[in-house]
Write a protein that holds these residues in place. Sequence first.
Motif, PDB file in Angstrom:
ATOM      1  N   LYS A 172       0.926  -1.214  -0.144  1.00  0.00           N
ATOM      2  CA  LYS A 172      -0.080   0.024  -0.061  1.00  0.00           C
ATOM      3  C   LYS A 172       0.962   1.300  -0.088  1.00  0.00           C
ATOM      4  O   LYS A 172       0.510   2.318  -0.608  1.00  0.00           O
ATOM      5  CB  LYS A 172      -1.021   0.028   1.313  1.00  0.00           C
ATOM      6  CG  LYS A 172      -2.042  -1.109   1.269  1.00  0.00           C
ATOM      7  CD  LYS A 172      -3.046  -0.842   2.513  1.00  0.00           C
ATOM      8  CE  LYS A 172      -4.175  -1.817   2.308  1.00  0.00           C
ATOM      9  NZ  LYS A 172      -4.819  -1.972   3.199  1.00  0.00           N
ATOM     10  N   ARG A 173       2.093   1.235   0.686  1.00  0.00           N
ATOM     11  CA  ARG A 173       2.830   2.428   0.686  1.00  0.00           C
ATOM     12  C   ARG A 173       3.381   2.752  -0.843  1.00  0.00           C
ATOM     13  O   ARG A 173       3.434   3.897  -1.032  1.00  0.00           O
ATOM     14  CB  ARG A 173       4.186   2.029   1.968  1.00  0.00           C
ATOM     15  CG  ARG A 173       4.939   3.329   2.035  1.00  0.00           C
ATOM     16  CD  ARG A 173       6.057   3.038   2.830  1.00  0.00           C
ATOM     17  NE  ARG A 173       7.107   2.039   2.093  1.00  0.00           N
ATOM     18  CZ  ARG A 173       7.929   2.482   1.159  1.00  0.00           C
ATOM     19  NH1 ARG A 173       7.835   3.616   0.559  1.00  0.00           N
ATOM     20  NH2 ARG A 173       8.746   1.409   0.397  1.00  0.00           N
ATOM     21  N   SER A 226       0.586   0.001  -9.578  1.00  0.00           N
ATOM     22  CA  SER A 226      -0.199   0.880  -8.285  1.00  0.00           C
ATOM     23  C   SER A 226      -1.323   0.034  -8.128  1.00  0.00           C
ATOM     24  O   SER A 226      -1.668  -0.365  -6.993  1.00  0.00           O
ATOM     25  CB  SER A 226      -0.595   2.153  -8.487  1.00  0.00           C
ATOM     26  OG  SER A 226      -1.091   2.741  -7.285  1.00  0.00           O
ATOM     27  N   HIS A 227      -2.297  -0.295  -9.029  1.00  0.00           N
ATOM     28  CA  HIS A 227      -3.520  -0.850  -8.961  1.00  0.00           C
ATOM     29  C   HIS A 227      -3.282  -2.447  -8.289  1.00  0.00           C
ATOM     30  O   HIS A 227      -3.873  -2.991  -7.485  1.00  0.00           O
ATOM     31  CB  HIS A 227      -4.358  -0.826  -9.971  1.00  0.00           C
ATOM     32  CG  HIS A 227      -5.109   0.520 -10.166  1.00  0.00           C
ATOM     33  ND1 HIS A 227      -6.010   0.699 -11.201  1.00  0.00           N
ATOM     34  CD2 HIS A 227      -4.968   1.568  -9.417  1.00  0.00           C
ATOM     35  CE1 HIS A 227      -6.143   2.036 -11.285  1.00  0.00           C
ATOM     36  NE2 HIS A 227      -5.664   2.560  -9.837  1.00  0.00           N
ATOM     37  N   ASP A 228      -2.289  -3.013  -9.022  1.00  0.00           N
ATOM     38  CA  ASP A 228      -1.837  -4.559  -8.672  1.00  0.00           C
ATOM     39  C   ASP A 228      -1.323  -4.429  -7.383  1.00  0.00           C
ATOM     40  O   ASP A 228      -1.661  -5.486  -6.540  1.00  0.00           O
ATOM     41  CB  ASP A 228      -0.738  -4.969  -9.751  1.00  0.00           C
ATOM     42  CG  ASP A 228      -1.285  -5.237 -11.001  1.00  0.00           C
ATOM     43  OD1 ASP A 228      -2.608  -5.210 -11.205  1.00  0.00           O
ATOM     44  OD2 ASP A 228      -0.571  -5.270 -11.739  1.00  0.00           O
ATOM     45  N   LEU A 229      -0.569  -3.382  -6.823  1.00  0.00           N
ATOM     46  CA  LEU A 229      -0.026  -3.628  -5.460  1.00  0.00           C
ATOM     47  C   LEU A 229      -1.133  -3.211  -4.561  1.00  0.00           C
ATOM     48  O   LEU A 229      -1.376  -3.819  -3.503  1.00  0.00           O
ATOM     49  CB  LEU A 229       0.958  -2.403  -5.471  1.00  0.00           C
ATOM     50  CG  LEU A 229       2.236  -2.580  -5.892  1.00  0.00           C
ATOM     51  CD1 LEU A 229       3.013  -1.552  -5.888  1.00  0.00           C
ATOM     52  CD2 LEU A 229       2.911  -3.783  -5.399  1.00  0.00           C
ATOM     53  N   SER A 230      -2.054  -2.394  -4.794  1.00  0.00           N
ATOM     54  CA  SER A 230      -3.282  -2.178  -3.996  1.00  0.00           C
ATOM     55  C   SER A 230      -4.425  -1.888  -4.759  1.00  0.00           C
ATOM     56  O   SER A 230      -4.873  -0.599  -5.132  1.00  0.00           O
ATOM     57  CB  SER A 230      -2.946  -1.011  -3.027  1.00  0.00           C
ATOM     58  OG  SER A 230      -3.893  -0.555  -1.966  1.00  0.00           O
ATOM     59  N   HIS A 256       1.110   6.450  -7.207  1.00  0.00           N
ATOM     60  CA  HIS A 256      -0.013   7.172  -7.313  1.00  0.00           C
ATOM     61  C   HIS A 256       0.157   8.587  -6.999  1.00  0.00           C
ATOM     62  O   HIS A 256      -0.274   9.436  -7.926  1.00  0.00           O
ATOM     63  CB  HIS A 256      -1.215   6.688  -6.547  1.00  0.00           C
ATOM     64  CG  HIS A 256      -2.595   7.420  -7.269  1.00  0.00           C
ATOM     65  ND1 HIS A 256      -2.916   8.531  -6.585  1.00  0.00           N
ATOM     66  CD2 HIS A 256      -3.380   6.937  -8.230  1.00  0.00           C
ATOM     67  CE1 HIS A 256      -3.999   8.651  -7.214  1.00  0.00           C
ATOM     68  NE2 HIS A 256      -4.462   7.860  -8.240  1.00  0.00           N
ATOM     69  N   ASP A 257       0.644   8.903  -5.693  1.00  0.00           N
ATOM     70  CA  ASP A 257       0.547  10.474  -5.437  1.00  0.00           C
ATOM     71  C   ASP A 257       1.932  11.113  -5.866  1.00  0.00           C
ATOM     72  O   ASP A 257       1.938  12.390  -6.239  1.00  0.00           O
ATOM     73  CB  ASP A 257       0.641  10.479  -3.976  1.00  0.00           C
ATOM     74  CG  ASP A 257      -0.796   9.612  -3.399  1.00  0.00           C
ATOM     75  OD1 ASP A 257      -1.623   9.694  -4.127  1.00  0.00           O
ATOM     76  OD2 ASP A 257      -0.828   9.363  -2.370  1.00  0.00           O
ATOM     77  N   ILE A 271       2.671   6.610 -17.528  1.00  0.00           N
ATOM     78  CA  ILE A 271       1.653   6.914 -16.542  1.00  0.00           C
ATOM     79  C   ILE A 271       0.417   5.386 -16.398  1.00  0.00           C
ATOM     80  O   ILE A 271       0.392   5.125 -15.165  1.00  0.00           O
ATOM     81  CB  ILE A 271       0.885   8.006 -17.156  1.00  0.00           C
ATOM     82  CG1 ILE A 271       1.659   9.180 -16.929  1.00  0.00           C
ATOM     83  CG2 ILE A 271      -0.482   8.172 -16.146  1.00  0.00           C
ATOM     84  CD1 ILE A 271       1.098  10.477 -17.508  1.00  0.00           C
ATOM     85  N   GLN A 272       0.404   4.931 -17.506  1.00  0.00           N
ATOM     86  CA  GLN A 272      -0.330   3.898 -17.927  1.00  0.00           C
ATOM     87  C   GLN A 272       0.217   2.639 -16.826  1.00  0.00           C
ATOM     88  O   GLN A 272      -0.545   1.989 -16.170  1.00  0.00           O
ATOM     89  CB  GLN A 272      -1.084   3.346 -19.066  1.00  0.00           C
ATOM     90  CG  GLN A 272      -1.980   4.419 -19.715  1.00  0.00           C
ATOM     91  CD  GLN A 272      -3.253   4.542 -19.161  1.00  0.00           C
ATOM     92  OE1 GLN A 272      -3.826   3.525 -18.506  1.00  0.00           O
ATOM     93  NE2 GLN A 272      -3.676   5.772 -18.871  1.00  0.00           N
TER      94      GLN A 272
END
Length: 253
Positions: free
Chosen positions: A70-71, A116-120, A77-78, A109-110
């Motif tokens: 999540k981190r 990022s989505h795979d990780l969380s 993402h941020d 970016i994609q």
Amino acid sequence: MAEWQNPETIIRWIIFSIVFFLVLFSFIVLLIRVYYKKVISSKLEESRIKLEHQKNLLEVSINTQEKERKRIAADLHDDVIGKLTAIKMMEELRPEKSEETIELLSESIQTARRISHDLSPPLLSFSALSTLIENAITPLQNQLKIVPIFDVRTVDTFDEEFKVQFIRILQEIITNIVKYADASEVEIHFRQSNLFTCLKVIDNGKGFDINKNKTGLGLKNIETRVSYLNGFYRLTSEINKGTKSIFVFKTNE
């Protein structure tokens, strides 16, 4: 004739002796049973404590992994995606903008968003497990022919923790297939009923010798997560005949 030589006295002594030895024997047997019962009870308690300790370590390990995921996902993402987007916008505003650079930034970016989505996975609490499976396999459609088969017979009541670990298991299986199986097609069967939730993943890859590869890190990660969810896991594989993985979980766990 002396009293101790009296037949009746002798018989009484014999009976007394037999009774005494029977009582003594019963007492010894009882002591042995009590002792072994205590030993067994102690061993069972020791095993229970060890299992509880292993379960706690397992839970801590998995929770630590998820927090780190999540981190990293938040940082991607941020921070990374935000900066890439800003650079892309700046490039688009330049008089002599480079379409190639803009395209590469868009792809980056994609890619970062997918990682990022795979990780969380986003919106876990509001997404059905079947939807999360579709989201997990969609980015891989350009690498493999994936055939999803869904048989959902009940309303999704899984908590967020179960969904996360379930998707992690699927991701690990797919990752192993992409890296090692040399497969061209993968079937993913998902069935959800009131009693059990089942996942079956079949690939047409080169297969492997389970006895030689069962201690691999990927398989260990899968076994760890299945154990954490109190599920059942079976893996079968044959050289040049592909691999089949089956997972079964109680729906109401």
